[in-house]
Design an enzyme around this catalytic site. Sequence first.
Site, PDB file in Angstrom:
ATOM      1  N   GLY A   1      51.810   2.445  10.100  1.00 47.64           N
ATOM      2  CA  GLY A   1      50.911   2.764   8.988  1.00 47.64           C
ATOM      3  C   GLY A   1      49.760   1.805   8.942  1.00 47.64           C
ATOM      4  O   GLY A   1      49.781   0.758   9.605  1.00 47.64           O
TER       5      GLY A   1
ATOM      6  N   GLY B   1      48.332  -3.263   5.025  1.00 46.67           N
ATOM      7  CA  GLY B   1      48.442  -3.438   3.572  1.00 46.67           C
ATOM      8  C   GLY B   1      49.272  -2.393   2.859  1.00 46.67           C
ATOM      9  O   GLY B   1      49.278  -2.324   1.640  1.00 46.67           O
ATOM     10  N   VAL B   2      50.021  -1.547   3.607  1.00 39.59           N
ATOM     11  CA  VAL B   2      50.831  -0.546   2.910  1.00 39.59           C
ATOM     12  C   VAL B   2      52.264  -1.037   2.689  1.00 39.59           C
ATOM     13  O   VAL B   2      53.093  -0.309   2.171  1.00 39.59           O
ATOM     14  CB  VAL B   2      50.871   0.810   3.649  1.00 39.59           C
TER      15      VAL B   2
ATOM     16  N   LYS C   1      54.348  -2.829   5.156  1.00 44.69           N
ATOM     17  CA  LYS C   1      55.280  -2.856   6.291  1.00 44.69           C
ATOM     18  C   LYS C   1      55.987  -4.215   6.375  1.00 44.69           C
ATOM     19  O   LYS C   1      57.207  -4.281   6.431  1.00 44.69           O
ATOM     20  CB  LYS C   1      54.528  -2.568   7.607  1.00 44.69           C
TER      21      LYS C   1
ATOM     22  N   SER D   1      39.376  15.159  16.902  1.00 43.96           N
ATOM     23  CA  SER D   1      39.532  15.902  15.656  1.00 43.96           C
ATOM     24  C   SER D   1      38.212  16.236  14.965  1.00 43.96           C
ATOM     25  O   SER D   1      38.194  16.920  13.959  1.00 43.96           O
ATOM     26  CB  SER D   1      40.452  15.148  14.705  1.00 43.96           C
TER      27      SER D   1
ATOM     28  N   LYS E   1      43.636  11.148   5.980  1.00 42.83           N
ATOM     29  CA  LYS E   1      42.283  11.692   5.904  1.00 42.83           C
ATOM     30  C   LYS E   1      42.037  12.317   4.542  1.00 42.83           C
ATOM     31  O   LYS E   1      40.972  12.139   3.941  1.00 42.83           O
ATOM     32  CB  LYS E   1      42.073  12.739   6.995  1.00 42.83           C
TER      33      LYS E   1
HETATM   34  P1  ADP Z   1      51.339  -4.544   5.974  1.00 40.67           P
HETATM   35  O1  ADP Z   1      52.406  -5.325   6.639  1.00 40.67           O
HETATM   36  O2  ADP Z   1      51.606  -3.057   5.996  1.00 40.67           O
HETATM   37  O3  ADP Z   1      49.965  -4.843   6.462  1.00 40.67           O
HETATM   38  P2  ADP Z   1      52.082  -6.055   3.649  1.00 40.67           P
HETATM   39  O4  ADP Z   1      53.547  -5.846   3.704  1.00 40.67           O
HETATM   40  O5  ADP Z   1      51.579  -7.366   4.110  1.00 40.67           O
HETATM   41  O6  ADP Z   1      51.334  -4.902   4.433  1.00 40.67           O
HETATM   42  O7  ADP Z   1      51.609  -5.753   2.161  1.00 40.67           O
HETATM   43  C1  ADP Z   1      50.444  -6.272   1.575  1.00 40.67           C
HETATM   44  C2  ADP Z   1      50.658  -6.548   0.110  1.00 40.67           C
HETATM   45  O8  ADP Z   1      50.767  -5.322  -0.605  1.00 40.67           O
HETATM   46  C3  ADP Z   1      51.933  -7.304  -0.159  1.00 40.67           C
HETATM   47  O9  ADP Z   1      51.671  -8.289  -1.118  1.00 40.67           O
HETATM   48  C4  ADP Z   1      52.882  -6.269  -0.727  1.00 40.67           C
HETATM   49  O10 ADP Z   1      53.757  -6.858  -1.644  1.00 40.67           O
HETATM   50  C5  ADP Z   1      51.959  -5.286  -1.387  1.00 40.67           C
HETATM   51  N1  ADP Z   1      52.498  -3.926  -1.335  1.00 40.67           N
HETATM   52  C6  ADP Z   1      52.237  -2.981  -0.395  1.00 40.67           C
HETATM   53  N2  ADP Z   1      52.904  -1.850  -0.670  1.00 40.67           N
HETATM   54  C7  ADP Z   1      53.601  -2.058  -1.809  1.00 40.67           C
HETATM   55  C8  ADP Z   1      54.486  -1.258  -2.607  1.00 40.67           C
HETATM   56  N3  ADP Z   1      54.793  -0.005  -2.271  1.00 40.67           N
HETATM   57  N4  ADP Z   1      54.996  -1.818  -3.709  1.00 40.67           N
HETATM   58  C9  ADP Z   1      54.701  -3.084  -4.040  1.00 40.67           C
HETATM   59  N5  ADP Z   1      53.877  -3.903  -3.352  1.00 40.67           N
HETATM   60  C10 ADP Z   1      53.325  -3.389  -2.240  1.00 40.67           C
END
Ligand code: ADP
Length: 760
Positions: free
Chosen positions: A343, A346-347, A349, A666, A709
């Site tokens: 993904g 910032g989602v 992971k 696409s 998208k």
């Molecule tokens: P990734 O690894 O996907 O780049 P991170 O795990 O580092 O993202 O997440 C970035 C920030 O967003 C973290 O502080 C995380 O706690 C917060 N965050 C992302 N998704 C959620 C969620 N579904 N619920 C609570 N906090 C989230």
Amino acid sequence: MKKYNLPVILLNGIVLLPHNTLKLEFDSKNLDNNVIDMALLFHDNYILVVSEYSENTKIGVLSKLENILQLPNGNTRVDLKGIRRLNIIEFLNFKSNDPLESIVSEIELEKIENEDIIINKLKKELKSYVNNIPYISNGVLSLIDKETSLDKFTDLVVPNIINNKNRIFEYLNNISPIGRGEMLLKDIYEEKQMFQIERNLDMKVKKELDENQKEFILREKMKMIKEELGDSSKDNDLDKLKKRINELDCPKKIKDKLNYELNRYESCVSMSPELNIIRDYIEWLLSLPWNIYTNDNNNLKQVKKSLDESHYGLKEVKNRIIEYLAVNQMSNNKNGSIVCLVGPPGVGKTTLAISIAKAINRNFVQISVGGIRDESEIIGHRRTYVGANPGRIISSMKKAKSNNPLFLIDEVDKMSSDYKGDPTSCLLSILDKEQNKYFSDNYIEEEYDLSNVFFILTANYIENIPEPLKDRLEIINLSGYTEYEKLDIAIKHLIPKIINKNGLNKDFIYIDNDTILKIIRNYTKEAGVRELERQIDKIIRKIVTQIVVNNIKLNKIIINEQNLNKYLGKEKYKYNEKTKEQVGVVNGLAYTPFGGDVLPIEVNYYKGKGNLILTGSLGDVMKESASIALSYLKANHKYYKINYEMFNNDIHIHVPEGAIKKDGPSAGLALTLAILSALTNLKIPSDLAMTGEITLRGHALEIGGLKEKSIGALRSGIKKIIIPFDNDITDLPKEVKNSIKFIKVKNFKELYKVINNGRI
Ligand code: ADP
């Protein structure tokens, strides 16, 4: 010129300049008392002040006697207030016992051009002078702050900054204000320079002193260390190592190896370069967790609960993880597949992986393999290599402190390979349950069992994960969040987390939903919530700083749309109201590292030779799409009512923003429609977007990333999206489906009909 008489007071070396005041006390027996009397009786308190008498003294200062006070001892105390310079024509009674008198005449003041400019220049220099030189009081600045006469300006400044009496005397004798101004500038420059030279000297001396002192201290320490250790240092170390090796819980093979190395260490002479290499190697073997495990928490209900607490939503992702853990438990960890979270950034992971580790009671370690080309980064260099160290896997196992950590490997879609080896196949053998029991790092040499490690991988783009690796993975997709999901995450997770981190009370800060949405819309542009977290963190940090610096006591702070820019500055992103219709511009949809986004495609044509010009950092596949689009329209020009002559023009396709790389098939449908629109003046609604690959026969083929998208499209105010017939929209977020109309087409003809018949 008018001449007149004035009584004279001689100051014997003290210089009084006009516009300055001097306090004096006269002895009752002194002749000067008579002079004072004369001034009071016959000259309206006026008197001539002469700093030093000689044949050549030509300048005196007309002064007024003020605040005259008769003291009990008969002395007189007066303030002499300097008024202006006068020419001395002659001294009278100098040789007699009578009070000294003079015949004086006025001095005509010269005309000064650009007086204000000269004064400003002087003020500027003076300011920098006073600010740079610590021993000059800046009181002088307020004295001349509003001064507009150069004459007065110079006389006021000189006694405050010049110490040399002779120099002040020169100022007294210079009747030209401009001349005095020049003198002053010169003096200021010289003083500044002197100060700089002095300061440099000071610093040099100080540095030399510091260095000497440092060297002295180091030498002393070294002496002490040498004395302390003597020759017994290695013996001591050997004893300690022996003890640690005995106590180490590890396979017998490792213990044997350690003892062997210890013998080598013992027999090595102290000056040998081998000594440290052996010592380091022993340390590595000793510090690895060979037989240390943490006990798994197998209560999956509890695990689910703690994942729910740490992460909002992600229902399906969490279910898949729980399923995976359940299957693993049943099959006693013999399940070969590895979870890969895919993904945009910032989602959640990484943090989800951390939460899983916490929930199932495993230690957590993380490495990133993004950008790695050389497999020795993963499996280390041989010990014969200068400066060799273990690779990242073994280094992380040392950090993990247990043999069964949760090991997160980030960015597996960003590895590349070159002549130094193929990190992908190296990673494959690490992940393979059959092989990783016998993992061998080049430096460690001995096998290290990785079969108890719980590996989780992450990637941004599924397409970029090397094929052989992808086969082995259980892909779990985490897509970007919609605005309202972000809002929920902010309220339930981010804000409480940040407030807590800053040691504040949970009710201390109040932000309403509209304000949070404004931060989401106008201060961030991302699929995840990382930037959102940063922005909220910024607000709270600013508040905390204000409270601490100003020592304020507050019960609550309200952040709203009005005061938001006080904390975050100007809005970073603005979403323009869309113009209604346009020709030669069609909105495509892209899947970028920041999530989905609208990608406007612009087409122009002009007289030429039928060339196709493509700009905007397009990749090969996208360039091919553009050629296909053009060929398709040429072949079907009659159907689309294009005059074939139009194709003799040069056609220019541009996809902003020019510096960002774009690729993929696409945009096929959008490219075709953009060319058609330009060539036939077909108007395209600007709240419409489309995505879909096109074939040479005009078929619309299914594409990936529709969820991202469409979320991006919603953010940009798109109301309708045309998609290939085979794409499924059931999984799209409700919020998207409620606001955007999706129109499915099997081929470009259908798409054309939809637009031409005004169904849009
Ligand atoms: P990734 O690894 O996907 O780049 P991170 O795990 O580092 O993202 O997440 C970035 C920030 O967003 C973290 O502080 C995380 O706690 C917060 N965050 C992302 N998704 C959620 C969620 N579904 N619920 C609570 N906090 C989230």
